[in-house]
Design a protein around this motif. Structure first.
Motif, PDB file in Angstrom:
ATOM      1  N   MET A  28       0.785  -1.223   0.000  1.00 33.50           N
ATOM      2  CA  MET A  28       0.000   0.000   0.000  1.00 33.50           C
ATOM      3  C   MET A  28       0.822   1.280   0.000  1.00 33.50           C
ATOM      4  N   CYS A  29       1.874   1.336   0.744  1.00 36.00           N
ATOM      5  CA  CYS A  29       2.614   2.587   0.861  1.00 36.00           C
ATOM      6  C   CYS A  29       4.075   2.348   0.502  1.00 36.00           C
ATOM      7  N   TRP A  31       6.591   3.434   2.118  1.00 40.84           N
ATOM      8  CA  TRP A  31       7.423   3.139   3.288  1.00 40.84           C
ATOM      9  C   TRP A  31       7.349   1.666   3.645  1.00 40.84           C
ATOM     10  N   LEU A  35      10.353  -1.379   3.952  1.00 40.41           N
ATOM     11  CA  LEU A  35      10.604  -2.179   5.151  1.00 40.41           C
ATOM     12  C   LEU A  35      10.928  -3.619   4.794  1.00 40.41           C
ATOM     13  N   LYS A  54      16.548   7.122   4.767  1.00 41.44           N
ATOM     14  CA  LYS A  54      15.422   8.046   4.790  1.00 41.44           C
ATOM     15  C   LYS A  54      15.569   9.160   3.781  1.00 41.44           C
ATOM     16  N   ARG A 583      15.940  12.779  11.334  1.00 44.45           N
ATOM     17  CA  ARG A 583      15.103  13.517  12.265  1.00 44.45           C
ATOM     18  C   ARG A 583      15.614  13.435  13.700  1.00 44.45           C
ATOM     19  N   ARG A 586      18.457  15.988  14.236  1.00 48.84           N
ATOM     20  CA  ARG A 586      18.195  17.417  14.115  1.00 48.84           C
ATOM     21  C   ARG A 586      17.671  17.983  15.430  1.00 48.84           C
ATOM     22  N   ASP A 594      11.442  23.699   5.343  1.00 45.26           N
ATOM     23  CA  ASP A 594      11.469  22.363   4.773  1.00 45.26           C
ATOM     24  C   ASP A 594      12.895  21.901   4.707  1.00 45.26           C
TER      25      ASP A 594
ATOM     26  N   TRP B  70       8.308  17.023   3.177  1.00 48.67           N
ATOM     27  CA  TRP B  70       7.360  16.412   4.110  1.00 48.67           C
ATOM     28  C   TRP B  70       6.552  17.434   4.869  1.00 48.67           C
ATOM     29  N   LYS B 101      -2.870   6.331   3.534  1.00 46.20           N
ATOM     30  CA  LYS B 101      -1.680   6.110   2.698  1.00 46.20           C
ATOM     31  C   LYS B 101      -0.760   7.321   2.727  1.00 46.20           C
ATOM     32  N   SER B 104       0.406   8.292   6.521  1.00 46.43           N
ATOM     33  CA  SER B 104       1.430   7.432   7.117  1.00 46.43           C
ATOM     34  C   SER B 104       2.764   7.655   6.427  1.00 46.43           C
ATOM     35  N   GLU B 105       2.692   7.922   5.136  1.00 49.83           N
ATOM     36  CA  GLU B 105       3.930   8.187   4.407  1.00 49.83           C
ATOM     37  C   GLU B 105       4.595   9.466   4.916  1.00 49.83           C
ATOM     38  N   PHE B 108       5.964   8.889   8.372  1.00 56.00           N
ATOM     39  CA  PHE B 108       7.108   7.981   8.388  1.00 56.00           C
ATOM     40  C   PHE B 108       8.398   8.741   8.113  1.00 56.00           C
ATOM     41  N   TYR B 109       8.309   9.718   7.225  1.00 59.24           N
ATOM     42  CA  TYR B 109       9.534  10.410   6.804  1.00 59.24           C
ATOM     43  C   TYR B 109       9.690  11.794   7.416  1.00 59.24           C
ATOM     44  N   PRO B 111      10.543  14.901   9.449  1.00 55.57           N
ATOM     45  CA  PRO B 111      11.659  15.028  10.401  1.00 55.57           C
ATOM     46  C   PRO B 111      11.195  15.223  11.833  1.00 55.57           C
ATOM     47  N   LYS B 112       9.996  15.754  12.046  1.00 54.64           N
ATOM     48  CA  LYS B 112       9.590  16.026  13.427  1.00 54.64           C
ATOM     49  C   LYS B 112       8.592  15.012  13.968  1.00 54.64           C
ATOM     50  N   SER B 113       8.261  14.046  13.172  1.00 56.53           N
ATOM     51  CA  SER B 113       7.281  13.084  13.679  1.00 56.53           C
ATOM     52  C   SER B 113       7.981  12.047  14.541  1.00 56.53           C
ATOM     53  N   PHE B 118       2.688   8.957  15.269  1.00 60.05           N
ATOM     54  CA  PHE B 118       2.238   7.936  14.328  1.00 60.05           C
ATOM     55  C   PHE B 118       1.152   7.070  14.962  1.00 60.05           C
ATOM     56  N   TYR B 143       4.947  -1.037  11.368  1.00 64.25           N
ATOM     57  CA  TYR B 143       5.690   0.178  11.694  1.00 64.25           C
ATOM     58  C   TYR B 143       6.343   0.040  13.065  1.00 64.25           C
ATOM     59  N   HIS B 146       9.168  -2.278  13.027  1.00 65.09           N
ATOM     60  CA  HIS B 146      10.329  -1.643  12.411  1.00 65.09           C
ATOM     61  C   HIS B 146      11.062  -0.772  13.422  1.00 65.09           C
ATOM     62  N   HIS B 147      10.296  -0.194  14.338  1.00 61.50           N
ATOM     63  CA  HIS B 147      10.930   0.649  15.346  1.00 61.50           C
ATOM     64  C   HIS B 147      11.304  -0.133  16.597  1.00 61.50           C
TER      65      HIS B 147
END
Lengths: 844, 450
Positions: A28-29, A31, A35, A54, A583, A586, A594, B70, B101, B104-105, B108-109, B111-113, B118, B143, B146-147
């Protein structure tokens, strides 16, 4: 070879397409694609997390691609749009707009523009029903119409589509007499052909598969710095150019000298190059021909073999394993292995599609990791066939169906063997399959189950794809995808050794040519529009080069793209250098809007290059004006025989009669020496007209020229008066009088009109003054969408000899090759930059 | 005027799929048709402002995602939530999936999430799109996995497993099976961690029995969770692998073998090479008889003749007593070297050189000729060209020597590859080359001994 030790969990369903309810779950995505499930030991979990890079991003050096070469001198016009083909208006309250082809408008335009063609044969058939001269005598027969009277009734006014126009009895009688014939036979016959043509054009507009694979290729040169771009040029894309390019370190790529050329006899659709065992080959596919060249020691192409494909070739590919071996496929469903030494060997033939019935005759063939196994693709699937095995057997590699969880209406647009993978990165068994919606990576060792699926979301058909070598010593290989409308996407594939292929990071889009618009200077709206159209031209070729590493400070990438207008643009890319703003690394206080704000901007050098390119583009004459229908002022045509005789232009009359008898066009040169610069009999324009004319000219960007001309006219004003009658006779030469009239009938030749032709509105105000109606011009002026219809129609007429373009065009060639008639007169010279190179060899 | 809507598909956008699926036959869909149609006013219902702004917003989000912007995408996403209020019921239904979709994308990417953000997003989305509860739960668990948050992931899956809503459909049942299998996989991870702990402990340790008990409990749960899914056709490598490992650990060899045999030989399953590889490795671990190993590898040979296990297969065949196996052994070696990825595999060349000599000495010239006949048209230019002779010698002299020997045997001593290697003056390999020359003279198939 290693096989991935553990594949991504996938549900396997068989059946038709459109059953993608659950099986799509793991795709679906993006990301998710990135994985991987951790290996058996949870300790490895950390490694699993490391797999996702990333911030895998290629930064463009400029906000958009830049023109590489000066624009070609051949005029280019954007092709048909939906606006030309679709019926406007319709049922307002339908939920869904309906796609309806506008045949009525096209046919009415056709009848106006080519009325001579449409009605002349009928006129000839009905000749006995017309009485052309002998004004006084009345005929008793009711089936004979006196033309002069009829025309007098019309009074010079042609009721253009006006239903309330006054009709005399005579006219009514005529319309009753001629109606059934004029109304049905011409219209129905023409409409049928036109309809067929429009369907073809509309399908072509929706999906133009001719250039699948791309017509731009990079041939590496002696040193890594040098190379050649090979691409088609010319209005009809029938001239193969070999342009030497130098990749200066830290600088933009530069072209060297003039390109070498080879003139071919058809439009080039696909150009493929490949180096196998040190031997560089170039394969070219045209609509009905294929040819292969070999680059010699001096990097000069030498033709090895050319071949005709009667049914039309749809794909050509070079073997990555054996030097000089190719695979070609044709619309008949045949796939052949071709090597210049051993000739052709048909390895597969099936006129039907692979999985289910589909009307498309598009076929594709490529190689696999086994040199004797080929893939055969069509819109419904891809099959692997063993060229040494018994014919007809094979294994489906990809099926448009539930196996790959395809959507309804999904079809294969492109399939490619990902050959350039270095062994330590992706395995050499992967195949790329692209559809309108998604992209699939299929391993030939595990057929039917895609290893990777990604919804690309491109709003135009993907017809170009290239797997690039890994830019850094890592195991991520970029895959470049090109949509026909110019969109570019970059995917990062990883999958070394025993791990399954996956996306190593989020996909990325690259700037398209239209993003370069700000680099051009501010323009008048009209020129701006023209530039925009030019930048929007469909992309038909893609080539990438990795500049030599020791020279460039950072690894980079140059993407070349070719548009259908013949423009080659380039874009430099470099991987993001600052060690990924991860992330976690930072500080939270960072308030940059951005993290990847586009840092690239236009340098003065870029904009200077762009405006130079634009200047050259504006020098290119605009596309030839739309063909204007010849008009006749019937009054003078009939009534001025005496006047003509008085002038004593007996000789010219003779020429005219002769031309009419032979049914050929009367050219100006037939009428003897005439001052060429004489302006056409412009409508007598009052001062008000002068203003509008001037405005019109200025709008077209020719204000100064108009003023100059005006001045000349004024100075020569007094002399004009006595010459006027003479000018009328010259005008007659610009008529295209295709109607076949027997001179012995005593009919008068067409004569010049005195005033402005009533009601005859020229279709374009830009008609060039001394436009000769040579066969070329005759064809060129006709809107391209009508050429084929016209030709088909003419072919069915009894008056074939009247059609001038039949002389120049082979009947089999396609519509686009009519433009080639013009450029074919160039001598086929493979001109080097300085000295004459090797003896030119004609390709086809 | 002609009507084309039947032959040339109507516009297929997400919002109109329902209608087109009714109207259209089996023709091709053009996602870009809508854009063409919009340039011409050809009737149809006009899009509302609402629909226009949402679709514009969607394209902005997609564009930002493809440019890796993002934060910008997150900003647009904020406005895109209005699509949940769409009056068009079809769009309203499709919205949660699209939001999930894209969202979550972004998260996922971004920088501050972080994981908490999530989690919050995923929990909200699960309940907005009831229809997507299972899919989102599964992805959420992935997810978390993965973490490294195994426990959270497991809890998530357990919740999803027990979720019930509306009528049962077959697809939902499969999804629940998948979720259970993933849960089983997570349990396996814990189990395998415990197992390593156990192996470190002394048997007399007081903690031993407690841990052992734990290990047993896990295995029972896992087997229930995984076994249901691996009966459904599909590629279930990680599940099968872990399941078999556990079965094996508890001595249920027959059970493990049954699972693997089903996975490999069930015709409804795709021909997954891994299924055969797992079975082979299992049998090898079980010290199964050679004939059984050969029969498993024979099938793998038919699916993937280029696999590296083929060299092992060759060794097995060579050691076998049956003559037909000896012949197959030759076929397998030739088969491996047919593939582009294996051309530089020195082991394969070494085996082939040795085996060819052996076969020819054993007077089985016919076998060699049989294999060679289909290859003599292309092997010379594929393997034994002058180009390869030069480059192989430069890169790997040992490989070049093996190849030269094979070339000599198959093509005779006049072969370019052979001659080139022969001409090279190499001190260490000099003796070997001489020996090679003698063998070629004696055994080459080009000039059969009379």
């Amino acid at each position: 070879m290693d096989f991935p030790s553990s594949l991504r969990p996938t549900l396997f369903m068989t059946g038709p397409l459109g059953l993608n309810d659950v099986s799509d779950l793991s795709f679906m995505c993006s990301w998710q694609n990135a994985l991987t499930l951790p290996e058996a030991q949870p300790q490895n979990l950390k490694n699993g997390a490391l797999h996702v890079t990333k911030d895998l991003l290629w930064e463009p050096a400029t906000p958009g691609p830049l023109p590489m070469l000066p624009p070609l001198v051949d005029p280019w016009e954007p092709g048909l749009t939906a606006q030309d083909l679709l019926f406007r208006g319709g049922y307002r309250y339908r939920r869904r707009p309906r796609v309806v082809l506008d045949v009525t408008e096209q046919i009415s335009r056709f009848l106006w523009d080519h009325g001579d063609v449409a009605f002349a044969p009928l006129g000839k058939l009905m000749l006995e029903n017309f009485k052309l001269v002998g004004t006084g005598s009345c005929t008793k027969k009711t089936t004979v119409v006196n033309v002069k009277k009829l025309l007098q009734d019309l009074g010079g006014h042609q009721p253009w589509g006006c239903p309330w126009a006054y009709l005399s009895n005579r006219q009514r009688r005529f319309s009753i007499l001629g109606g059934p014939i004029l109304g049905t036979s011409v219209a129905s016959h023409l409409a049928e052909l036109l309809h067929e043509e429009l369907v073809l054009r509309w399908e072509q507009l929706l999906l133009d598969e001719a250039c699948t694979g791309g017509a731009l290729a990079w041939v590496p040169g002696r040193t890594p710095q040098f190379g050649q771009l090979v691409y088609p040029a010319g209005g009809a894309l029938d001239r193969l150019h070999f342009q030497e390019v130098v990749l200066a370190p830290g600088d933009n790529p530069q072209f060297l000298g003039k390109p070498g050329r080879i003139q071919l006899q058809g439009p080039v659709r696909q150009v493929v190059t490949g180096t196998v065992q040190g031997e560089t080959l170039l394969a070219v596919r045209s609509d009905y021909h294929c040819a292969v060249w070999k680059f010699g020691k001096q990097w000069q192409p030498a033709l090895l073999q050319a071949m005709q494909v009667d049914k039309g070739a749809t794909g050509i590919s070079l073997s990555p394993h054996l030097p000089g071996e190719l695979a070609i496929c044709s619309r008949s469903g045949a796939v052949c292995l071709w090597s210049p030494e051993n000739g052709l060997q048909q390895v597969y033939k099936d006129p039907e599609t692979l999985v289910f019935r589909d009307s498309s005759s598009w076929r594709w063939a490529d190689f696999t990791a086994h040199p004797r196994v080929l893939t055969v693709g069509d819109r419904t699937g891809v099959k692997m066939i063993d060229t040494q095995g018994p014919p007809g057997c094979g294994l489906l590699l990809f099926r448009v169906g539930a196996e790959a969880s395809c959507q309804k209406g999904e079809r294969v647009l492109l399939t490619q063997y990902l050959r350039h993978s270095s062994p330590e990165c992706l395995p050499p068994t992967l195949h790329l399959v692209c559809t309108q919606f998604s992209l699939y990576l299929v391993d030939e060792r595990l057929p039917l189950v895609p290893m990777l699926k990604w919804n690309h979301g491109l709003a135009s058909p993907i017809l170009l794809a290239q797997l690039l070598p890994p830019p850094q010593p890592g195991c991520v290989q970029p895959l470049l995808l090109g949509g026909q409308a110019g969109q570019l996407q970059l995917l990062h594939l990883a999958g070394e050794g025993v791990s399954a292929p996956r996306l190593a990071g989020p996909p990325q889009s690259l700037p398209s040519r239209t993003d370069s618009l700000p680099a051009f200077p501010l323009l008048e709206p009209k020129i701006q529009w023209r530039l925009q159209e030019r930048l929007k031209a469909p992309t038909i070729g893609l080539a990438t080069v990795v500049p030599p590493l020791p020279l460039a400070s950072t690894p980079g990438l140059v993407v070349f793209q070719l548009s259908v207008a013949g423009d080659v643009f380039y874009q430099q890319l470099r991987p993001q250098t600052d060690s990924s703003p991860h992330r976690d690394a930072r500080p939270p206080s960072d308030t940059r809007p951005d993290c990847h704000a586009p840092t690239a901007s236009w340098t003065p050098q870029d904009t200077a290059g762009c405006s130079q390119w634009l200047k050259a583009l504006l020098k290119v004459p605009p596309a030839p004006p739309v063909w204007t229908a010849p008009t006749f002022n019937h009054h003078h045509l009939l009534g001025s025989i005496e006047l003509q005789r008085e002038e004593g232009a007996v000789q010219q009359l003779g020429v005219l009669r002769e031309a009419m008898a032979q049914g050929r066009l009367l050219l100006q040169r037939d009428l003897g020496s005439l001052p060429m610069a004489e302006p056409p009999p412009a409508p007598e324009s009052g001062p008000a007209d002068e203003l509008s004319e001037r405005l019109g000219e200025a709008w077209a960007g020719r204000g100064a020229a108009w003023w100059e001309r005006r001045r000349q006219v004024r100075t020569s004003g007094p002399k004009r008066q006595p010459r006027r009658p003479k000018r009328r006779t010259q005008l007659s030469s610009t008529f295209s009088f295709s109607g076949h009239v027997d001179p012995s009938d005593g009919t008068s030749p067409p004569h010049s009109p005195e005033g402005p032709p009533a009601g005859a509105v020229p279709r374009s105000p830009m008609t060039s003054p001394s436009q000769e109606l040579t066969p070329d011009a005759w064809v060129q002026g006709i809107p391209s969408e009508r050429r084929q219809t016209l030709r088909d129609y003419m072919a069915k007429l009894p008056l074939q000899r009247d059609t001038p373009e039949h002389a120049g065009t082979p009947p089999s060639s396609q519509a686009s090759s009519t433009r080639a008639t013009h450029s074919r007169q160039h001598t086929p010279i493979l001109s080097g930059s300085q000295r004459p190179r090797k003896k030119p060899r004609m390709g086809f | 005027m002609s009507d084309f809507s039947e032959e040339l598909k109507g516009p297929v956008t997400d919002d109109e799929q329902v209608e087109t699926s009714v109207l259209s036959g089996a023709g091709m869909h053009f996602p870009w048709l809508q854009a063409y149609v919009e340039t011409v006013a050809i009737g149809g219902k006009r899009k509302k402002d609402f629909a226009q702004t949402t679709s514009a917003c969607l394209s902005f989000i997609q564009e930002a995602l493809l440019k890796h912007q993002w934060q910008q995408a997150a900003g647009y996403m904020y406005s895109y939530f209005q699509t949940l209020e769409d009056s068009d019921s079809y769009k309203r239904q499709a919205a949660p999936e699209i939001i999930w979709k894209l969202g979550s994308e972004i998260l996922f990417y971004h920088p501050k999430s972080n994981v908490e953000t999530f989690n919050t997003f995923a929990d909200r989305m699960k309940n907005i799109g009831i229809m997507n509860y299972l899919k989102i739960s599964l992805q959420h668990a992935l997810y978390l996995l993965h973490h490294g948050m195994l426990e959270d992931a497991k809890r998530n899956l357990s919740e999803a497993e027990t979720w019930r809503h509306g009528e049962k459909t077959s697809s939902r049942e499969i999804l629940i099976n998948v979720i259970q299998a993933y849960k089983g996989l997570l349990q396996y991870y814990t189990w395998s961690k415990k197992k390593t702990e156990l192996s470190k402990l002394d048997k007399d340790d007081y903690a031993y029995s407690a841990v052992a008990q734990d290990v047993f409990n896990h295995s029972w749960k896992t087997s229930v969770n995984i076994s249901a899914l691996i009966k459904i056709p599909g590629v279930w490598d990680p599940f099968v692998k872990s399941y078999v490992e556990m079965l094996e650990f508890y001595g249920d060899r027959d059970g493990a073998q049954e699972v693997l045999t089903n996975y490999a030989y069930d015709e409804k399953f795709p021909s997954n090479p891994n299924a055969h590889i797992y079975l082979y490795n299992f049998l090898k671990r079980q010290k199964a008889p050679r004939s059984k190993l050969i029969s498993v590898l024979k099938i793998l040979y038919q699916i993937v003749p280029s696999h590296k296990l083929m060299l092992e297969f060759h060794t097995l065949l060579r050691k076998s007593e049956k003559e037909e196996h000896h012949k197959l052994g030759l076929e397998v070696l030739f088969g491996v070297l047919d593939f582009a990825g294996c051309t530089k595999n020195i082991t394969a060349w070494k085996y082939l050189a040795k085996y060819l000599k052996k076969i020819l000495m054993g007077n089985h010239l016919v076998w060699v000729q049989e294999e060679w006949n289909s290859r003599k048209s292309w092997w010379p230019s594929f393997h034994f060209s002058y180009f390869w002779a030069k480059s192989d010698w430069k890169e790997d002299t040992a490989l070049a020597c093996e190849k030269a020997f094979v070339a000599g045997l198959l093509l005779g001593k006049g072969c370019r590859y052979f001659r080139y290697i022969l001409k090279q003056d190499h001190q260490i390999l000099g003796k070997k080359i001489k020996r090679m020359k003698r063998s070629v003279k004696k055994y080459s198939i080009v000039n059969p001994r009379l």
